[in-house]
Design an enzyme around this catalytic site. Structure first.
Site, PDB file in Angstrom:
ATOM      1  N   LEU A   1       0.881  -1.165   0.000  1.00 14.70           N
ATOM      2  CA  LEU A   1       0.000   0.000   0.000  1.00 14.70           C
ATOM      3  C   LEU A   1       0.927   1.226   0.000  1.00 14.70           C
ATOM      4  CD1 LEU A   1      -2.930   0.945   0.216  1.00 14.70           C
ATOM      5  CD2 LEU A   1      -2.742   0.757   2.696  1.00 14.70           C
ATOM      6  N   HIS A   2       1.238   1.703  -1.214  1.00 13.90           N
ATOM      7  CA  HIS A   2       2.369   2.617  -1.371  1.00 13.90           C
ATOM      8  C   HIS A   2       2.188   4.010  -0.762  1.00 13.90           C
ATOM      9  CE1 HIS A   2       3.832  -0.318  -4.304  1.00 13.90           C
ATOM     10  NE2 HIS A   2       2.642  -0.274  -4.878  1.00 13.90           N
TER      11      HIS A   2
END
Ligand code: BDR
Ligand code: CA
Length: 315
Positions: free
Chosen positions: A242-243
């Site tokens: 989940l950047h």
């Protein structure tokens, strides 16, 4: 202590949406003075719409949202519908936003707002291609000292690329903008794939968000379930990274992260390695570091922080 002033420059994207929600759910620490949109994951018409939808979901219709650049500085736009869906925010059912965009161009607003700020007053979290930020720095270099820090999601070194073998998506889409930014002298902290791939979403964590029983929880669960399917196919069952919220999480709890100062250059010539962020990790060329390159994260702390922010956004 007064909340830290931040601008989020974004191309939503489900993980961009989580970066916005994390910031909105932490109002004592972060004051989101504006959201600037750029073309990236999907074209600008969708990224602006999506940013408005997320402000509305968070109950933050007071946030000014600006449309910025609709294409990279030099190259043609590359988008990522295969990851994010046609709209960029596929997953939940969305209506159309009732909030409106501000009339000013994002780059004009960035320049105006930063020029009016004190030195080091405003932090920017760019979580899409760096086009708006580079254009603002080129247009008015005097904004550089006004920026306290750029906490960027982009780039990859140890982890390898996700859009090509060498390059991460944001850096690849506008490598020339990334080049301008890394040469700007503004303090930079980089959340690259090297660290975002160290925190993978567990199915139970996504389900716990759905179990909140709020609109924020329901929509977030649907967004993340859609978004994750691409990474599960690619990386396997461990869960997807989940950047973009890594940038906001770093501002809220820097103790979750570690890395080191290094010199980073961006490839703008070779098609094979276009957009590669070349990190001189061992100081081979003895150049003055131009960023803090983060490599490690306390993943449990990261996901707990996001969960708490989503709880705080109730109802
Ligand atoms: C980055 O690219 C986009 O698809 C995501 O929103 C994130 O900003 C990851 O490479
Ligand atoms: Ca993004």
């Amino acid at each position: 202590m007064a909340a830290r002033k931040i601008i989020i420059d974004t191309d939503p994207g489900q993980d961009d949406a989580l970066a916005l929600l994390l910031a909105f759910g932490s109002p004592d620490q972060l004051d989101v003075v504006g959201v600037t949109c750029v073309a990236g994951n999907v074209p600008l018409s969708y990224t602006t719409r999506n940013a408005l939808l997320i402000c509305e979901l968070a109950g933050r219709t007071d946030t000014p949202v600006f449309a910025g650049c609709s294409r990279p500085m030099v190259r043609d736009l590359v988008t990522a519908e295969e990851v994010h869906g046609k709209t960029g925010l596929d997953g939940p059912e969305w209506g159309e936003p009732t909030m409106s965009l501000q009339p000013q161009h994002a780059v004009d607003w960035l320049v105006e707002t930063l020029l009016a700020a004190d030195d080091g007053e405003i932090t920017i979290c760019p979580v899409g291609p760096l086009t708006n930020i580079a254009m603002a720095l080129v247009r008015e270099p005097a904004i550089a000292p006004k920026i306290r820090e750029l906490v960027i999601m982009g780039g990859a070194y140890f982890a390898g690329g996700n859009i090509t073998p060498a390059a991460e998506f944001n850096a690849y889409v506008d490598p020339h903008a990334s080049d301008v930014v890394y040469r700007s002298g503004v303090p930079i902290v980089t959340m690259s794939l090297d660290v975002t791939h160290e925190a993978l979403m567990a199915k139970e964590w996504i389900a716990s968000i759905g179990a909140l029983g709020t609109e924020v929880g329901d929509k977030t669960e649907a967004m993340l379930s859609f978004y994750e399917r691409y990474d599960l196919d690619r990386y396997g069952d461990l869960g997807g990274p989940l950047h973009d919220p890594a940038t906001v999480a770093y501002l809220l709890k820097p103790e979750l992260y570690s890395g080191k100062q290094a010199f980073v250059a961006v490839e703008t010539q070779s098609e094979l390695t276009m957009g590669m962020t070349v990190v001189d990790w061992w100081g081979a060329k003895r150049q003055e570091p131009n960023c803090t390159w983060i490599t490690e994260v306390d993943a449990e702390g990261f996901f707990a922080l996001i969960y708490e922010a989503l709880v705080a956004l109730k109802p």
